[in-house]
Design an enzyme around this catalytic site. Structure first.
Site, PDB file in Angstrom:
ATOM      1  N   ARG A 142     -34.883  15.347   5.409  1.00 35.37           N
ATOM      2  CA  ARG A 142     -36.251  14.847   5.602  1.00 35.37           C
ATOM      3  C   ARG A 142     -36.567  14.586   7.073  1.00 35.37           C
ATOM      4  O   ARG A 142     -37.621  15.005   7.570  1.00 35.37           O
ATOM      5  CB  ARG A 142     -36.476  13.602   4.748  1.00 35.37           C
ATOM      6  CG  ARG A 142     -36.569  13.908   3.257  1.00 35.37           C
ATOM      7  CD  ARG A 142     -36.648  12.636   2.437  1.00 35.37           C
ATOM      8  NE  ARG A 142     -35.450  11.811   2.614  1.00 35.37           N
ATOM      9  CZ  ARG A 142     -35.316  10.576   2.147  1.00 35.37           C
ATOM     10  NH1 ARG A 142     -36.317  10.004   1.482  1.00 35.37           N
ATOM     11  NH2 ARG A 142     -34.198   9.898   2.326  1.00 35.37           N
ATOM     12  N   ASN A 196     -37.927  13.206  -1.169  1.00 34.42           N
ATOM     13  CA  ASN A 196     -36.879  13.637  -2.094  1.00 34.42           C
ATOM     14  C   ASN A 196     -37.350  13.410  -3.527  1.00 34.42           C
ATOM     15  O   ASN A 196     -38.020  12.408  -3.819  1.00 34.42           O
ATOM     16  CB  ASN A 196     -35.604  12.808  -1.898  1.00 34.42           C
ATOM     17  CG  ASN A 196     -34.777  13.256  -0.709  1.00 34.42           C
ATOM     18  OD1 ASN A 196     -34.997  14.334  -0.159  1.00 34.42           O
ATOM     19  ND2 ASN A 196     -33.820  12.436  -0.316  1.00 34.42           N
TER      20      ASN A 196
END
Length: 750
Positions: free
Chosen positions: A21, A39
């Site tokens: 990320r 996620n």
């Protein structure tokens, strides 16, 4: 609301817990894009709008973090209301369809910090970041967030929280992030009491004076001694009741270079984030022979956690790091469990208070002429998903339960396989409990709902009985797979052989498995694929006199083969202390003496004739491993095996061996010539099948192909033919579940 045209991008693979990320955040900001990333159970989801979206999408795979594995990038047009910049959003959903990341060895940046007196993590045994540290060993559920790990009870201090929240920091969303102020703590314990002082220094002092320590690592406890001290090594063997099985060693790079011959490929494997034990040739400064009696290689690993780095730095010594257990049992993972089970072994304990979510043995690997080969899947490899070959994309969910030895479970889902960690010999009650726990653990963690169950066809294997019970209880299809067909399919899958890629000639050499004709096989050339097989060539069967005793007492195999060759008198001379007449009576009457074509038992027979542990093994495979070590120093032409129809008969080699011994030939040359002759006999049979057009390639599988010399000699005999060998999946029974799962899936897709 200001809607903007953009894309919704789904990234699948090993993309959680690896800094993915923040990588996307940096990439989007660099390219001036707006949107968010999060996620979820399927992996990473990105919604993005702005400039060069094609370039952004291409960079996702091209620039992904080192620990990531991108299996797919899927995108579609999407209109949404983006934020002013690019954000990292909260994780969503439960369950798992994404890859779970294995534990990773300490990265250079974290190592530098724990060695820097000015750093706040100086000397801290639990430093980590998104590039390294515990993952699967602390994970309780998905998505991978701190609350779903054994770090949940350790609240972050302000400094760690600031790092965790800063997208520019390499600890951004590193779930196990910690420091001495807020994270797990380390201590040394003797007689149930914590000893005041620096636990690493205290441990180093005790190792220097020959003590045995129990050290809590990532996947369980190790028992540790200074490997240079013969008395300490002998003490550990005595306490652990492990008379000859090799011990694994840990050392820094300088230490390993002083004691082993290390190729460039072996250094690369040692330094890999998976940090396996690597089998290395002995060289340079000698260490006690008792570390690996009769062998020419030692298993080495580099330190893979900050604790191990600190300990190696403090001792400057090579250290034995063997699993903390009684031989044959799983290693201890909990503090109380270790105190109860290891107090009779260890003089002191190096403990910490971060729980281990699941037991993970160290992985074991070696480098062959064909590249690296996994011998045991463990910490660092598990549960890394394996891609399925072409033609298996729509495979149903399958669970496969492997064999009786080297137990492992395999799940198929979403075009991938998760081959679980090494569980050991399922005859052991504690290993069986670990198997049942792993079955529940993997099913829950990967949200697995199988349509089919696969197992070995042997009715007495515990894993097979478990499969039958589960299939009956849940009314699922049960597929019983012949042992050596599973080995063949495992090698095919490891090499991504397409489902419609055609048949191969599979040379499968191992200990034994129940054959399709009800006898015990173990030395075969099969013609087959994922769907079916034919047994074309096999080693002439010999009785396994005493049943299971024949697997641990090599003289039984030596006598059986010599009797077949008409050399009973020589057997009488070689094994005067063995109950030969009783054994022969059992063989003649067929009482507990099943016929078997086992190549593994043929290795034992040759070893026994050459005087290698004839009366009994100290551990599984000892005779064959010592025979290989002997052969590595030899040379010469291969002994001639006979061939009649589909049967390869070793009878002629015994007279040659007797003649060579009588002439005073070096035993290492005899060992070499046996390896070369066996390789020629089986490779010749497979070559004929390829040259005739029946087979498209040759596949090599079974535990005997962990023998690097045998593998090299077979490859030499096969020449320029296409050959498939194991790399990521063990050639031994640790890979059976993978092959079983592929066969079960292929059967459902016809």
């Amino acid at each position: 609301m200001a809607l903007a045209a953009g894309r919704r991008i789904r990234v699948r693979g090993q993309v959680q817990g690896v800094g993915f990320r923040p990588f996307i955040w940096h990439l989007a900001r660099r390219m001036g894009l707006r949107g968010w990333v999060l996620n979820d159970p399927e992996g990473v989801l990105i919604c993005v709008s702005g400039g060069d979206l094609d370039g952004f999408e291409a960079a996702i795979g091209a620039e992904a973090p080192g620990l990531a594995r991108v299996d797919a990038v899927e995108s579609e047009a999407f209109t949404f209301d983006p934020p002013d910049g690019f954000e990292i959003a909260a994780s969503t959903g439960q369950g798992a369809q994404t890859g779970v990341v294995p534990d990773a060895a300490t990265c250079p940046d974290c190592l530098a910090e724990i060695r820097d007196p000015s750093d706040r993590r100086f000397g801290y045994a639990f430093a980590n970041c998104t590039r390294c540290g515990p993952r699967f060993s602390i994970l309780k559920g998905l998505p991978y967030d701190r609350a779903q790990t054994t770090m949940a009870d350790f609240g972050m201090c302000p400094d760690c929280a600031a790092e965790y929240a800063d997208p520019t920091d390499r600890r951004f969303h590193a779930q196990p992030v910690a420091c001495p102020a807020c994270g797990p703590r380390l201590w040394l314990e003797e007689d149930g009491r914590e000893v005041p002082g620096d636990p690493v220094a205290l441990a180093a002092e005790r190792l220097a004076r020959g003590a045995v320590l129990a050290i809590k690592g990532l996947g369980g406890f190790h028992l540790c001694v200074d490997a240079r001290q013969s008395l300490a090594v002998a003490l550990l063997r005595q306490r652990k009741r492990r008379p000859g099985k090799p011990f694994a060693l840990m050392g820094g790079e300088d230490t390993i270079a002083r004691h082993a011959k290390v190729s460039a490929a072996e250094w690369e494997l040692l330094r890999d984030p998976t940090a396996p034990i690597v089998l290395l040739e002995k060289a340079g400064e000698a260490l006690p022979n008792a570390l690996a009696p009769g062998l020419d290689r030692l298993g080495w690993m580099l330190p893979h956690t900050p604790l191990h780095h600190l300990l190696i730095d403090a001792t400057g010594a090579p250290l034995v790091m063997t699993s903390g257990n009684l031989s044959g049992e799983p290693q201890a993972i909990g503090n109380e469990d270790a105190r109860g089970k290891l107090s009779g072994f260890a003089d002191a304990f190096v403990m910490h208070d971060r729980d281990i979510a699941r037991r993970l043995d160290d992985g074991v690997e070696r480098v062959t002429a064909q590249g690296s080969m996994v011998l045991r899947r463990g910490r660092g490899r598990v549960p890394g998903a394996l891609p399925l070959p072409e033609g298996f994309g729509d495979a149903p969910q399958v669970v496969a339960y492997g064999g009786q030895m080297k137990g492992a479970i395999c799940l198929l889902k979403n075009g991938q396989a998760v081959l679980g960690h090494h569980l050991g010999d399922l005859d052991s009650e504690l290993s069986w409990e670990a198997f049942l726990q792993a079955d529940r653990d993997y099913a829950g963690l990967f949200d697995h709902d199988p349509a089919r169950i696969a197992c070995d066809m042997h009715p007495d294997f515990r894993a097979a009985r478990h499969a039958e019970e589960r299939a009956a209880a849940q009314r699922l299809a049960l597929i019983k797979v012949q042992h050596h067909h599973a080995h063949l399919a495992s090698c095919l899958g490891d090499n991504l052989w397409p489902q419609d890629g055609g048949k191969v000639a599979g040379i499968v050499l191992d200990g034994l498995g129940l054959g399709a004709d009800g006898t015990l096989w173990g030395g075969e050339v099969l013609l087959g694929d994922y769907h079916s097989f034919e047994r074309r060539v096999w080693l002439k069967p010999a009785p396994l006199i005493g049943g299971d005793r024949a697997q641990v007492e090599p003289w039984r195999n030596g006598m059986a083969r010599l009797d077949q060759a008409g050399l009973s008198g020589w057997a009488d001379d070689l094994f005067p202390d063995a109950p030969l007449e009783l054994a022969r009576q059992a063989a003649r009457a067929g009482i507990n003496a099943p016929l078997s074509s086992s190549a593994g038992r043929l290795f034992d027979a040759v070893a026994a004739v050459l005087g290698i542990c004839p009366m009994g093994h100290g551990y599984e495979g000892e005779a064959a491993m010592r025979l290989e070590a002997l052969a590595n120093r030899g040379a010469g032409a291969g002994f001639a095996f006979a061939r009649e129809g589909g049967e390869i008969d070793p009878a002629p080699i015994w007279a040659e061996i007797s003649e060579q011994l009588g002439a005073g030939a070096p035993v290492e040359n005899i060992a070499w010539r046996f390896h070369a002759g066996l390789a020629r006999a089986f490779a010749g049979a497979a070559r004929t099948m390829v040259k005739s057009g029946e087979a498209e390639a040759v596949a090599l599988s079974g535990g005997c192909f962990q023998n690097a010399l045998l593998l090299e000699l077979v490859l030499r005999e096969l020449g320029d033919l296409p050959v498939l060998v194991h790399r990521r999946v063990p050639a031994n029974d640790g890979g059976l579940a993978f092959g079983q799962a592929l066969i079960a899936a292929a059967g459902a897709m016809r």
